[in-house]
Write a protein that holds these residues in place. Structure first.
Motif, PDB file in Angstrom:
ATOM      1  N   GLU A   1       0.490   5.096   0.846  1.00 51.35           N
ATOM      2  CA  GLU A   1       0.032   6.370   1.263  1.00 51.35           C
ATOM      3  C   GLU A   1      -0.086   7.537   1.444  1.00 51.35           C
ATOM      4  O   GLU A   1       1.090   8.228   1.156  1.00 51.35           O
TER       5      GLU A   1
ATOM      6  N   ASN B   1       0.842  -1.193  -0.093  1.00 49.94           N
ATOM      7  CA  ASN B   1      -0.313   0.206   0.134  1.00 49.94           C
ATOM      8  C   ASN B   1       0.821   1.508   0.075  1.00 49.94           C
ATOM      9  O   ASN B   1       2.096   1.492   0.397  1.00 49.94           O
TER      10      ASN B   1
ATOM     11  N   ASN C   1      -3.753   4.617  -0.482  1.00 49.78           N
ATOM     12  CA  ASN C   1      -4.633   4.324   0.446  1.00 49.78           C
ATOM     13  C   ASN C   1      -5.820   3.725   0.503  1.00 49.78           C
ATOM     14  O   ASN C   1      -6.870   3.615   1.024  1.00 49.78           O
ATOM     15  N   LYS C   2      -4.889   2.294   0.703  1.00 51.95           N
ATOM     16  CA  LYS C   2      -6.221   1.023   0.583  1.00 51.95           C
ATOM     17  C   LYS C   2      -7.242   0.386   0.177  1.00 51.95           C
ATOM     18  O   LYS C   2      -7.618   0.151   0.766  1.00 51.95           O
ATOM     19  N   VAL C   3      -7.365   1.604  -1.038  1.00 50.13           N
ATOM     20  CA  VAL C   3      -8.579   1.661  -1.743  1.00 50.13           C
ATOM     21  C   VAL C   3      -8.738  -0.144  -1.934  1.00 50.13           C
ATOM     22  O   VAL C   3      -7.814  -0.028  -2.736  1.00 50.13           O
TER      23      VAL C   3
ATOM     24  N   GLY D   1      -5.319   5.462  -9.868  1.00 49.93           N
ATOM     25  CA  GLY D   1      -5.844   4.513  -9.715  1.00 49.93           C
ATOM     26  C   GLY D   1      -6.358   4.775 -11.076  1.00 49.93           C
ATOM     27  O   GLY D   1      -5.595   4.286 -12.028  1.00 49.93           O
TER      28      GLY D   1
ATOM     29  N   ARG E   1      -1.318  -0.720  -3.892  1.00 48.09           N
ATOM     30  CA  ARG E   1      -2.523  -0.355  -3.189  1.00 48.09           C
ATOM     31  C   ARG E   1      -2.343   1.034  -3.409  1.00 48.09           C
ATOM     32  O   ARG E   1      -1.464   1.656  -2.595  1.00 48.09           O
TER      33      ARG E   1
ATOM     34  N   GLU F   1      -9.968  -1.309  -8.726  1.00 46.62           N
ATOM     35  CA  GLU F   1      -9.492   0.845  -8.842  1.00 46.62           C
ATOM     36  C   GLU F   1      -8.458   0.761  -8.169  1.00 46.62           C
ATOM     37  O   GLU F   1      -8.450   2.059  -7.764  1.00 46.62           O
ATOM     38  N   GLY F   2      -8.586   0.145  -7.006  1.00 48.90           N
ATOM     39  CA  GLY F   2      -7.552   1.280  -6.324  1.00 48.90           C
ATOM     40  C   GLY F   2      -5.733   0.950  -6.864  1.00 48.90           C
ATOM     41  O   GLY F   2      -4.867   0.953  -5.743  1.00 48.90           O
TER      42      GLY F   2
END
Length: 387
Positions: A141, A139, A172-174, A225, A170, A178-179
């Protein structure tokens, strides 16, 4: 319809073949221990090969996917490890940077790539997520003007040599597809560590890499994204370059087999005079020519990326074909084929990688099968309007 390569392509292939046969192939044995073939990469850089996929405005040649496939095929005939060392310069890493990276990163990076001094590494696979890229957990961030990366990648190539890492992560941990985004991490950035190393049967090393609170500038987040879709588009190029290696390995093994059948005698005549051997060569040649036609068609479809279905078909066929042909080449050579003294054993070991990297054969069969069920015309093949 014209199935001929252009004069420029023929000359390019002849130049690469000369360099490969005269310099790269004689050194192939020394790279079985995992040593990176810097001298071979420099020889290829000297004739412009490492800049083939880089746009002309950055000093590259900006050549087509078919052109790059032709070159990788030729290099693989001499040395699998060297062909694999070309993948970062001609494949998904470079194309992602060319399309999405900020100008300053392109200009800082591409000049070294063109000179054969700069290697890029792409980081996708994780210990729990290989084919299922959408399941990655690494991830990034976003924190004000910085991006903080945490996670682990595995089976990553060129880690000890790369100056820049193209990391799919990933954001922002979406959750979900899509993340997925992409961040660029430079070598020796604090918190980035090599935590494992695996020597492959093909000769190169693959690595595990961990990121612990790795901080990079916000501009290094080149895809924020929907990165999976962008990655898969670029990856269709990889699905032409991977089978180019397979095709080249099969061709190299076939060339060795023909020469061996002419030179090796049994019962007072060349073994190529026996029907059993001639039939082996005929079947190997047939399979190679089918693979070449499929691969060139897929590569020529690029605009700017190859047709996904054609690329998948070419990869499926060439990967499995190379395993068959290189295995038969060992059989043609008898006991000598099982030794490292003859190139066919190296070709066989390299060929085994093809079905694993860039999308497994099973994944690609599913992709093609779904496409058939959804889109194959009711009036059959003639209704496709395609050759």
């Amino acid at each position: 319809m014209d199935f001929e390569l252009s004069q420029e392509q023929k000359e390019m292939v002849a130049t690469v073949r000369a360099v490969t046969q005269e310099r790269i192939k004689p050194r192939a044995m020394k790279y079985l221990d995992g040593t990176f073939p810097w001298e071979n990469l420099k020889d290829l850089a000297d004739i412009g090969i490492t800049g083939m996929a880089i746009p002309e405005e950055y000093g590259g040649l900006g050549l087509s996917v078919l052109d790059t496939a032709l070159v990788v095929e030729e290099v693989a005939k001499g040395c699998y490890t060297t062909a694999m060392s070309l993948m970062p310069q001609l494949g998904v890493q470079t194309r992602i940077l060319a399309q999405y990276a900020p100008e300053d990163i392109k200009r800082r990076t591409f000049d070294g790539v063109i000179r054969g001094e700069y290697v890029l590494s792409v980081c996708m696979t994780e210990p729990h997520a290989g084919t299922d890229v959408a399941a990655i957990r690494t991830n990034a961030e976003i924190k004000d003007d910085r991006v903080v990366i945490n996670g682990t990648k595995t089976l990553i190539s060129k880690v000890d040599e790369a100056q820049l890492f193209v990391v799919f992560t990933r954001v922002n941990k979406v959750p979900g597809r899509e993340g997925i985004g992409c961040v660029l991490i430079e070598r020796d950035t604090p918190g980035m560590m090599r935590t494992g190393r695996f020597h492959t049967m093909g000769g190169e090393y693959l690595y595990e890499v961990s990121f612990e609170n790795v901080e990079v500038p916000l501009e290094n987040l080149v895809i924020k994204g929907d990165g999976l879709k962008k990655l898969m588009n670029a990856f269709n190029t990889q699905r032409c370059l991977n089978p180019s290696i397979s095709l080249g390995l099969a061709e190299g093994a076939f060339e060795e087999s023909v020469n061996y059948c002419r030179d090796r005698t049994a019962f007072n005549r060349p073994i190529g005079n026996f029907q059993g051997m001639r039939w082996k060569l005929a079947e190997m040649y047939r399979d190679i020519e089918v693979g070449r036609s499929m691969l060139y068609r897929a590569a020529a479809s690029a605009n700017p990326y190859p047709n996904p279905q054609l690329a998948a078909l070419a990869k499926m066929y060439c990967n499995e074909m190379a395993i068959r042909v290189t295995s038969e080449a060992i059989q043609v050579h008898g006991g000598y084929g099982f030794t490292d003294e003859y190139p066919v054993s190296r070709f066989y070991r390299g060929a085994r990688y093809g079905t694993l990297g860039g999308g497994t054969t099973e994944t690609l069969k599913e992709l093609v099968g779904k496409k058939i069920m959804a889109d194959f015309p009711h009036d059959g093949f003639l209704g496709t309007g395609m050759f």
